[in-house]
Design a protein around this motif. Structure first.
Motif, mmCIF file in Angstrom:
data_model
loop_
_atom_site.group_PDB
_atom_site.id
_atom_site.type_symbol
_atom_site.label_atom_id
_atom_site.label_comp_id
_atom_site.label_asym_id
_atom_site.label_seq_id
_atom_site.Cartn_x
_atom_site.Cartn_y
_atom_site.Cartn_z
ATOM 1 N N GLN A 1 0.857 -1.178 0.000
ATOM 2 C CA GLN A 1 0.000 0.000 0.000
ATOM 3 C C GLN A 1 0.891 1.226 0.000
ATOM 4 O O GLN A 1 2.016 1.183 0.511
ATOM 5 C CB GLN A 1 -0.893 0.013 1.250
ATOM 6 C CG GLN A 1 -1.737 1.260 1.401
ATOM 7 C CD GLN A 1 -2.646 1.192 2.609
ATOM 8 O OE1 GLN A 1 -3.418 0.250 2.751
ATOM 9 N NE2 GLN A 1 -2.558 2.174 3.493
ATOM 10 N N LEU A 2 0.378 2.321 -0.569
ATOM 11 C CA LEU A 2 1.136 3.558 -0.471
ATOM 12 C C LEU A 2 0.212 4.742 -0.312
ATOM 13 O O LEU A 2 -0.934 4.725 -0.730
ATOM 14 C CB LEU A 2 2.084 3.752 -1.653
ATOM 15 C CG LEU A 2 1.541 3.937 -3.055
ATOM 16 C CD1 LEU A 2 1.051 5.340 -3.311
ATOM 17 C CD2 LEU A 2 2.621 3.621 -4.053
ATOM 18 N N SER A 3 0.751 5.744 0.351
ATOM 19 C CA SER A 3 0.116 7.044 0.465
ATOM 20 C C SER A 3 1.052 8.019 -0.233
ATOM 21 O O SER A 3 2.239 8.073 0.084
ATOM 22 C CB SER A 3 -0.058 7.423 1.940
ATOM 23 O OG SER A 3 -0.448 8.782 2.049
ATOM 24 N N LEU A 4 0.512 8.752 -1.173
ATOM 25 C CA LEU A 4 1.311 9.679 -1.966
ATOM 26 C C LEU A 4 0.679 11.060 -1.893
ATOM 27 O O LEU A 4 -0.492 11.232 -2.230
ATOM 28 C CB LEU A 4 1.376 9.203 -3.423
ATOM 29 C CG LEU A 4 2.081 10.105 -4.424
ATOM 30 C CD1 LEU A 4 3.568 10.217 -4.101
ATOM 31 C CD2 LEU A 4 1.881 9.569 -5.832
ATOM 32 N N ARG A 5 1.470 12.017 -1.435
ATOM 33 C CA ARG A 5 1.014 13.412 -1.364
ATOM 34 C C ARG A 5 1.843 14.214 -2.360
ATOM 35 O O ARG A 5 3.077 14.152 -2.347
ATOM 36 C CB ARG A 5 1.208 13.959 0.041
ATOM 37 C CG ARG A 5 0.801 15.397 0.192
ATOM 38 C CD ARG A 5 1.017 15.849 1.616
ATOM 39 N NE ARG A 5 1.024 17.291 1.672
ATOM 40 C CZ ARG A 5 0.513 17.990 2.652
ATOM 41 N NH1 ARG A 5 -0.029 17.389 3.689
ATOM 42 N NH2 ARG A 5 0.567 19.302 2.628
ATOM 43 N N VAL A 6 1.148 14.951 -3.242
ATOM 44 C CA VAL A 6 1.803 15.802 -4.230
ATOM 45 C C VAL A 6 1.379 17.232 -3.952
ATOM 46 O O VAL A 6 0.183 17.541 -3.946
ATOM 47 C CB VAL A 6 1.410 15.415 -5.670
ATOM 48 C CG1 VAL A 6 2.180 16.265 -6.674
ATOM 49 C CG2 VAL A 6 1.611 13.937 -5.925
ATOM 50 N N THR A 7 2.370 18.092 -3.716
ATOM 51 C CA THR A 7 2.099 19.492 -3.404
ATOM 52 C C THR A 7 2.648 20.383 -4.511
ATOM 53 O O THR A 7 3.787 20.208 -4.944
ATOM 54 C CB THR A 7 2.759 19.894 -2.070
ATOM 55 O OG1 THR A 7 2.287 19.019 -1.040
ATOM 56 C CG2 THR A 7 2.446 21.333 -1.700
#
Length: 120
Positions: free
Chosen positions: A92-98
């Motif tokens: 699983q992954l959590s990806l945050r793009v700002t």
């Protein structure tokens, strides 16, 4: 499994955006990635081959950004998540793009997605 390998604050230049001025030059994006990975083998062996190499993950994200021309950060994030789950032993992954420069009055705007590996 609660083991997490993470990358915080990976800065990458990308051509991204829906407005004409965003299509003229690259702009900075910041990535925060949390990957659920079974690290027990690496913990026992102390071998890089038994874990997810975060340097290779960073290179993969950079390569996708360099080759992309997405309008939306949502599309870029989904593409990155799909490739990481396909190519690495990540459950699983959590990806945050700002996008730090998208809204002048804000420190940053963007998207955070969570994806899981499909069961075979």
């Amino acid at each position: 499994m609660d083991d997490v390998i993470f990358i915080d604050g990976l800065q990458v230049q990308a051509l991204i955006g829906v407005y004409d001025f965003e299509r003229d030059a690259t702009q900075p994006l910041v990535f925060d990635v949390e990957m659920t990975v079974d690290t027990r083998s690496a913990g026992s062996s102390d071998a890089l081959a038994d874990t997810v190499d975060y340097a290779v993950i960073a290179q993969t994200i950079e390569a996708i950004c360099t080759q992309s021309g997405f309008a939306l950060v949502e599309a870029l994030a989904d593409t990155i998540a799909t490739q990481l789950l396909r190519d690495f032993p990540i459950q699983q992954l959590s990806l945050r793009v700002t996008k730090p420069q998208a809204v002048p009055a804000a420190r940053g705007v963007g998207v955070r997605i969570v994806r899981r590996k499909e069961s075979a």
